[in-house]
Design an enzyme around this catalytic site. Structure first.
Site, PDB file in Angstrom:
ATOM      1  N   CYS B 131       1.091  -5.979   4.309  1.00 57.56           N
ATOM      2  CA  CYS B 131       1.650  -4.876   3.981  1.00 57.56           C
ATOM      3  C   CYS B 131       1.552  -3.810   5.101  1.00 57.56           C
ATOM      4  CB  CYS B 131       1.637  -4.266   2.626  1.00 57.56           C
ATOM      5  SG  CYS B 131       1.986  -2.524   2.280  1.00 57.56           S
ATOM      6  N   GLU B 132       2.258  -3.107   5.969  1.00 60.22           N
ATOM      7  CA  GLU B 132       1.822  -2.212   6.816  1.00 60.22           C
ATOM      8  C   GLU B 132       1.599  -0.969   6.399  1.00 60.22           C
ATOM      9  OE1 GLU B 132       4.905  -2.030   9.834  1.00 60.22           O
ATOM     10  OE2 GLU B 132       6.083  -0.264   8.659  1.00 60.22           O
ATOM     11  N   HIS B 133       2.017  -0.631   5.331  1.00 63.62           N
ATOM     12  CA  HIS B 133       1.678   0.927   4.566  1.00 63.62           C
ATOM     13  C   HIS B 133       0.225   0.850   4.026  1.00 63.62           C
ATOM     14  CE1 HIS B 133       6.348   0.673   4.230  1.00 63.62           C
ATOM     15  NE2 HIS B 133       5.932   1.105   5.264  1.00 63.62           N
ATOM     16  N   HIS B 134      -0.286  -0.358   3.336  1.00 59.48           N
ATOM     17  CA  HIS B 134      -1.586  -0.295   2.806  1.00 59.48           C
ATOM     18  C   HIS B 134      -2.642  -1.213   3.318  1.00 59.48           C
ATOM     19  CE1 HIS B 134       1.108   1.548  -0.286  1.00 59.48           C
ATOM     20  NE2 HIS B 134       0.315   2.164  -0.432  1.00 59.48           N
ATOM     21  N   GLN B 172       8.838  -6.277   3.931  1.00 60.72           N
ATOM     22  CA  GLN B 172       9.409  -7.586   3.526  1.00 60.72           C
ATOM     23  C   GLN B 172      10.952  -7.560   4.004  1.00 60.72           C
ATOM     24  OE1 GLN B 172       8.851  -8.786  -0.473  1.00 60.72           O
ATOM     25  NE2 GLN B 172      10.847 -10.146  -0.229  1.00 60.72           N
ATOM     26  N   HIS B 200       3.622  -8.497  -4.126  1.00 58.89           N
ATOM     27  CA  HIS B 200       2.968  -7.453  -3.268  1.00 58.89           C
ATOM     28  C   HIS B 200       1.745  -6.691  -3.991  1.00 58.89           C
ATOM     29  CE1 HIS B 200       6.288  -6.507  -0.249  1.00 58.89           C
ATOM     30  NE2 HIS B 200       6.855  -7.126  -1.013  1.00 58.89           N
ATOM     31  N   CYS B 202      -0.184  -4.596  -3.171  1.00 61.66           N
ATOM     32  CA  CYS B 202      -0.160  -3.143  -3.235  1.00 61.66           C
ATOM     33  C   CYS B 202       0.425  -2.676  -4.544  1.00 61.66           C
ATOM     34  CB  CYS B 202       0.195  -2.592  -1.972  1.00 61.66           C
ATOM     35  SG  CYS B 202       2.129  -2.850  -1.623  1.00 61.66           S
TER      36      CYS B 202
END
Lengths: 256, 240
Positions: B131-134, B172, B200, B202
């Protein structure tokens, strides 16, 4: 960091010599492969005992990190993540990645929040005197931990059973003990043992059994890449170790 | 720095700009094709990260991981953590190895002319991404279907396309679209459908902590978008 170093240089506190049902003996064979065919292990000599104590004392070092520590360290961790993103060839300034270092740092602090908590805080109120001496099992406790070798998650289920000896514990406290120890940088074997020893120390039951089955992302997502493999570890203390029938009852009850 | 821009470009291919283009008659608008051709040109010639550079980047990554471990309050001198920065850095490089590769490296040989015009599906492709956010993994299964137009592709190449795009810092939705566009670009089929269902971490391990939730995204291009019966055939084959 300071906390950790301090605790390690302290003399390890003597463990209780209350060898209820062979708990003391059971600790000694930590370094050998346990002999499960029943009967307590022969207590090895003094040297091994002191070596064991160094190995075992690590669980007692309840390092506490505080919320303030978290806040202080956040910018440093976020900066480290920014340099990781750059090192991987990504552009940390693109929209999707702008706040990622901060989010990733907060996430990582959440995944290691077990360092902020102490068993004694969680348990002190919920131990009750009950005249119950049949097995108590809490199974299918979801567990999420971080592999300390690759910093990649491993996830699974924990099954805990214990035979009370006049004292029972609130059921959710078993799950909370799992949370405290799993939200750390862990090795599955150590996690299993830490949970079992914590329950033993706080309740002095006749016996404790802990089984963890987990899937390690470091094995699934990378490296050998085996999707469906699961790792199972267990720790049996007290009558669960000595009496095969008790162990069998526990293992049967946790099976689906 | 060039490669960083290229990475940004490749990852932006499926952002808001393109999505707006797909309101048209046959599922492939002119605009979309031009955009994706631009991306394809970039894909052909530029990789955002060269494999040979990985070794040289390792020390910086290791130092960063060391800082992280210290910042979390861990003792980096204990036995279990001694080599962890190196292992974690290598693991992270492996998990983002999709930046090394371009579609054209793996596809160029395995496109064949076949007179086949029935649906081809490859389903249950295991997918692992970050996940590019976390920077926490998300994983699941990818199901791909396409209606060939005189050209078919080697089946494992579909799985390799999934690998290239999933081994990156992803979202995704974007992953689904990139896979669909790549197949479209390479084969010019009558239609492409991609469905991803993933869990996910996250969301499972932190935040809202819902263990059993799954996220499903899909991209339908060409006749899969136009013709409901085709789409339904694909979806019922995925479910079965």
């Amino acid at each position: 960091m300071d906390h950790a170093k301090q605790k390690q240089s302290e003399k390890p506190p003597p463990y209780s010599t209350d060898s209820v049902n062979g708990h003391m003996e059971e600790r000694a064979p930590v370094l050998k492969s346990p002999n499960r065919t029943g009967g307590p292990q022969v207590v090895p000599g003094e040297e091994t005992r002191s070596h064991t104590s160094t190995v075992m004392e690590s669980w007692k070092e309840e390092r506490t990190r505080s919320i303030e520590d978290n806040e202080m360290n956040l910018p440093g961790i976020a900066a480290a993540y920014t340099s990781i993103l750059r090192g991987l060839g990504e552009d940390p300034l693109r929209q999707g990645l702008l706040k990622t270092p901060r989010r990733a740092a907060t996430a990582m602090q959440f995944f290691t929040k077990g360092y902020q908590e102490k068993i004694s805080d969680v348990l002190n109120n919920a131990i009750f005197d009950e005249d119950h001496d049949e097995m108590v099992i809490v199974k299918d406790i979801d567990m999420f931990s971080m592999c300390e070798h690759h910093l990649v998650p491993f996830i699974g289920k924990v099954h805990i059973g214990y035979l009370p000896n006049k004292r029972v514990v609130g059921l959710s406290k078993l799950a909370r003990i799992v949370e405290i120890y799993s939200r750390r940088l862990q090795v599955q074997e150590r996690l299993t043992k830490q949970i079992a020893v914590a329950i033993t120390e706080s309740l002095q039951p006749s016996g404790v059994g802990v089984v963890i089955e987990a899937s390690h992302m470091c094995m699934v997502m990378r490296g050998v890449q085996k999707m469906n493999s699961k790792t199972v570890t267990s720790t049996m203390l007290g009558v669960f170790r000595e009496d095969p029938k008790t162990r069998e009852e526990f293992l049967k009850l946790i099976k689906n | 720095m060039e490669y960083q821009k290229a990475a940004a470009e490749m990852n932006r291919v499926c952002n808001g700009n393109i999505v707006a283009e797909y309101n048209c008659h046959n599922g492939f608008s002119e605009q979309a094709m031009i955009e994706s051709k631009k991306a394809a040109v970039q894909n052909k010639h530029e990789k955002s990260r060269k494999e040979s550079e990985d070794e040289s980047k390792l020390p910086a990554l290791e130092a960063a991981y060391n800082t992280i471990l210290k910042g979390l309050g861990e003792n980096t001198d204990r036995q279990g953590l001694l080599l962890t920065p190196r292992r974690a850095a290598k693991a992270m490089q492996f998990l983002t190895k999709g930046y090394h590769e371009t579609i054209y490296d793996i596809l160029n040989d395995a496109i064949f002319d076949e007179d086949h015009d029935e649906m081809v599906m490859v389903k249950d492709i295991d997918m692992f991404s970050l996940c590019e956010h976390h920077l926490v993994p998300f994983f699941g299964k990818v199901h791909i279907g396409y209606l060939p137009n005189k050209r078919v592709v080697g089946l494992s190449k579909l799985a390799r396309i999934v690998e290239i795009f999933s081994r990156r810092l992803q979202v995704q939705e974007r992953l689904t679209k990139q896979i669909a566009l790549a197949i479209t670009e390479a084969l010019n089929p009558a239609g492409v459908a991609v469905v991803i269902e993933a869990a996910h971490m996250c969301m499972v391990m932190r935040g809202v902590q819902k263990m059993n939730s799954r996220t499903i995204t899909s991209t339908m291009l060409g006749v899969f978008r136009e013709d409901p019966k085709t789409r339904e055939e694909f979806l019922s084959l995925v479910r079965s």
